[in-house]
Write an enzyme that holds these catalytic residues in place. Structure first.
Site, PDB file in Angstrom:
ATOM      1  N   ASP A   1       0.826  -1.208   0.000  1.00  0.00           N
ATOM      2  CA  ASP A   1       0.000   0.000   0.000  1.00  0.00           C
ATOM      3  C   ASP A   1       0.864   1.264   0.000  1.00  0.00           C
ATOM      4  OD1 ASP A   1      -2.022  -1.803   0.300  1.00  0.00           O
ATOM      5  OD2 ASP A   1      -2.830  -0.931   2.141  1.00  0.00           O
TER       6      ASP A   1
ATOM      7  N   HIS B   1       3.946  -2.224   3.106  1.00  0.00           N
ATOM      8  CA  HIS B   1       4.012  -0.882   2.507  1.00  0.00           C
ATOM      9  C   HIS B   1       5.353  -0.750   1.791  1.00  0.00           C
ATOM     10  CE1 HIS B   1       1.090  -0.691   5.772  1.00  0.00           C
ATOM     11  NE2 HIS B   1       0.492   0.248   5.055  1.00  0.00           N
TER      12      HIS B   1
HETATM   13 ZN   LIG Z   1      -2.438   3.142   3.296  1.00  0.00          ZN
END
Ligand SMILES: [Zn+2]
Length: 243
Positions: A67, A209
């Site tokens: 993400d 991430h």
């Molecule tokens: Zn996020």
């Protein structure tokens, strides 16, 4: 009359039997071809399950998701590492970052990764911003379409906050996760790796991430480790289709 019907049924049953035998033979031949071609996952999975009663001849699928990117440094290192390992991943990007680094979005598409929507500015859906959130989904889809020419169907709503009404309205579907190693609050790739590996299982969806060096390091380490255990890294689309 009755007898004729019975005979017909009998013939049909024999034909069905032959058909099934044919299918089995065909399946064995096709299976042989596959293991020859796909050296990695399939072969290992077959070895692991042979001798057992398991019918899991298929390799175990697992999905890595990233993400908040793309990030100009870390996403590139990650894409290089995934390419070297033949692993696919899913990237839930913000419209803002996609606009800044369109070349990375194009590279994800070219290398077979899935690109999903993570809103334009990483907005969280709350009780009173539904329309703003909806607009961010739409504008991010437009940014992505401009770059890739493709429609975006999957969305990772920031903080997991979602409204099912969007599924009908926008033909977009949320992808949540089953393993959250909290990579954003740990600088230690070893900690992140341990948290993922302790929960790794078939069809798991791992949340990471691609904006931290430690997350990238952990991701590539677990690809190596889980591939050696017979896992195949696929996009979330392949997981969503089976579950
Ligand atoms: Zn996020």
């Amino acid at each position: 009359m009755e007898h004729k019907k019975e005979k017909r049924n009998e013939r049909a049953a024999i034909q069905l039997g032959l058909f099934l035998v044919g299918l089995l033979l065909f399946g064995t031949a096709a299976g042989g071809q596959l293991t020859g071609e796909e050296k990695n996952g399939k072969e290992k999975a077959a070895i692991q399950t042979s001798g057992g009663v398991s019918d899991a001849v298929e390799p175990k699928k697992i999905a890595l998701t990233f993400d908040d990117g793309p990030h100009p440094v870390y996403t590139k290192i990650l894409l290089d590492g995934l390419a070297e390992r033949g692993a696919k991943a899913s990237f839930f990007v913000t419209g803002e970052n996609a606009e800044k680094y369109p070349e990375l979005i194009l590279r994800m598409q070219k290398e077979g990764h899935l690109i999903g929507n993570h809103t334009y500015s990483h907005i969280q859906l709350t009780g009173n911003n539904r329309e703003a959130f909806r607009q961010e989904l739409i504008s991010t889809n437009e940014v992505l379409k401009e770059i890739t020419g493709a429609e975006t169907i999957f969305v990772r709503p920031p903080y997991g906050s979602w409204d099912k009404g969007f599924e009908q309205e926008l033909n977009m579907f949320p992808v949540l996760w089953t393993i959250d190693p909290l990579d954003w609050c740990s600088k230690s790739s070893t900690d992140v790796e341990k948290r993922i590996l302790s929960k790794a299982r078939e069809n798991a969806i791992i949340l990471l991430h691609d904006e931290y060096a430690s997350s990238i390091e952990a991701a590539l380490f677990i690809v190596d480790e889980l591939q050696s255990q017979g896992y195949v890294f696929v996009t979330v689309e392949e997981i969503m289709l089976v579950s």
